[in-house]
Scaffold this motif. Structure first.
Motif, PDB file in Angstrom:
ATOM      1  N   ALA A 266       1.403   4.458  -2.814  1.00  0.00           N
ATOM      2  CA  ALA A 266       0.906   5.828  -2.319  1.00  0.00           C
ATOM      3  C   ALA A 266       2.099   6.870  -2.685  1.00  0.00           C
ATOM      4  O   ALA A 266       2.009   7.724  -2.891  1.00  0.00           O
TER       5      ALA A 266
ATOM      6  N   THR B 282       0.755  -1.104   0.099  1.00  0.00           N
ATOM      7  CA  THR B 282      -0.067   0.152   0.059  1.00  0.00           C
ATOM      8  C   THR B 282       0.805   1.148  -0.144  1.00  0.00           C
ATOM      9  O   THR B 282       0.583   2.338  -0.674  1.00  0.00           O
ATOM     10  N   VAL B 283       1.950   1.251   0.568  1.00  0.00           N
ATOM     11  CA  VAL B 283       2.870   2.366   0.833  1.00  0.00           C
ATOM     12  C   VAL B 283       3.703   2.568  -0.629  1.00  0.00           C
ATOM     13  O   VAL B 283       3.848   3.810  -0.844  1.00  0.00           O
TER      14      VAL B 283
ATOM     15  N   THR C  78      -1.169  10.551  10.129  1.00  0.00           N
ATOM     16  CA  THR C  78      -1.825  10.108   8.869  1.00  0.00           C
ATOM     17  C   THR C  78      -3.388  10.088   9.165  1.00  0.00           C
ATOM     18  O   THR C  78      -4.119  10.616   8.373  1.00  0.00           O
TER      19      THR C  78
ATOM     20  N   TYR D  55      -4.871   8.072  -3.322  1.00  0.00           N
ATOM     21  CA  TYR D  55      -3.749   8.101  -2.466  1.00  0.00           C
ATOM     22  C   TYR D  55      -4.207   8.337  -0.891  1.00  0.00           C
ATOM     23  O   TYR D  55      -3.530   7.838   0.045  1.00  0.00           O
TER      24      TYR D  55
ATOM     25  N   THR E  67      -2.364   2.143   5.021  1.00  0.00           N
ATOM     26  CA  THR E  67      -1.046   1.753   5.271  1.00  0.00           C
ATOM     27  C   THR E  67      -0.933   2.449   6.745  1.00  0.00           C
ATOM     28  O   THR E  67      -0.429   1.514   7.527  1.00  0.00           O
TER      29      THR E  67
ATOM     30  N   TYR F 291       2.751  14.072   3.018  1.00  0.00           N
ATOM     31  CA  TYR F 291       3.627  13.201   2.056  1.00  0.00           C
ATOM     32  C   TYR F 291       5.271  13.342   2.462  1.00  0.00           C
ATOM     33  O   TYR F 291       5.909  12.003   2.737  1.00  0.00           O
TER      34      TYR F 291
ATOM     35  N   GLY G 223       1.566   9.823  -4.692  1.00  0.00           N
ATOM     36  CA  GLY G 223       2.025  11.184  -3.831  1.00  0.00           C
ATOM     37  C   GLY G 223       2.699  12.052  -4.784  1.00  0.00           C
ATOM     38  O   GLY G 223       2.694  13.175  -4.839  1.00  0.00           O
TER      39      GLY G 223
ATOM     40  N   LEU H 249      -5.209   4.827   0.375  1.00  0.00           N
ATOM     41  CA  LEU H 249      -3.935   3.961   0.501  1.00  0.00           C
ATOM     42  C   LEU H 249      -3.295   4.513   1.697  1.00  0.00           C
ATOM     43  O   LEU H 249      -2.597   3.518   2.447  1.00  0.00           O
ATOM     44  N   MET H 250      -3.241   5.639   2.054  1.00  0.00           N
ATOM     45  CA  MET H 250      -2.421   6.268   3.150  1.00  0.00           C
ATOM     46  C   MET H 250      -3.012   5.808   4.538  1.00  0.00           C
ATOM     47  O   MET H 250      -2.454   5.434   5.364  1.00  0.00           O
TER      48      MET H 250
ATOM     49  N   VAL I 102      -5.245  13.002   7.048  1.00  0.00           N
ATOM     50  CA  VAL I 102      -6.064  12.374   5.805  1.00  0.00           C
ATOM     51  C   VAL I 102      -7.645  13.172   6.046  1.00  0.00           C
ATOM     52  O   VAL I 102      -7.960  13.954   4.897  1.00  0.00           O
TER      53      VAL I 102
ATOM     54  N   ILE J 175       5.583   9.685   4.249  1.00  0.00           N
ATOM     55  CA  ILE J 175       6.294   9.074   3.466  1.00  0.00           C
ATOM     56  C   ILE J 175       7.827   9.205   3.236  1.00  0.00           C
ATOM     57  O   ILE J 175       8.515   8.118   3.534  1.00  0.00           O
TER      58      ILE J 175
END
Length: 128
Positions: free
Chosen positions: A17, A13-14, A77, A41, A48, A104, A21, A44-45, A81, A108
């Motif tokens: 992402a 998933t990451v 996160t 995105y 994750t 991001y 991203g 997925l975040m 989000v 990430i």
């Protein structure tokens, strides 16, 4: 589900992402493509971040014998989000942009960088 399964699910998933991203930072904001990829995105975040909450910290001090410092990015996160989503729904582009850039680079780039530190799986995988 064991730790290794969770780790691979997390990577599944990451990694997309990260790619999405990066694309979102480059493409025209507000376009149909941006909106579609942005929603993907965000989903997925969240997935994750949710996965990581089930992964115990393997390096450094732990809280409740489970959570480590890197888990703070998961909580970041889970907070960022939905607040970024609501910001754009209310038309607050400035707040949305700030939150998404924070997400991001924090969740990430910085958290991802920590996964390459000695003692972590990706460090062992890539550097022996």
């Amino acid at each position: 589900m064991n730790y290794i399964d969770l780790m691979y699910f997390h990577l599944a998933t990451v990694v997309p992402a990260f790619v999405i991203g990066t694309v979102l930072l480059i493409i025209k904001k507000g376009s149909r493509k941006h909106v579609y990829l942005g929603r993907l995105y965000m989903v997925l975040m969240l997935i994750t971040a949710g996965i990581t909450l089930f992964m115990p910290a393997e390096v450094g001090p732990r809280v409740l014998n489970h959570f480590g410092y890197i888990h703070s990015f998961s909580f970041l996160t889970i907070y960022t989000v939905p607040t970024a989503y609501w910001a754009i729904k209310k038309g607050n582009v400035k707040s949305h942009k700030r939150k998404m850039i924070l997400l991001y680079f924090g969740a990430i780039i910085i958290a991802g960088g920590f996964t390459f530190f000695p003692g972590r799986y990706l460090h062992t995988f890539f550097f022996g």
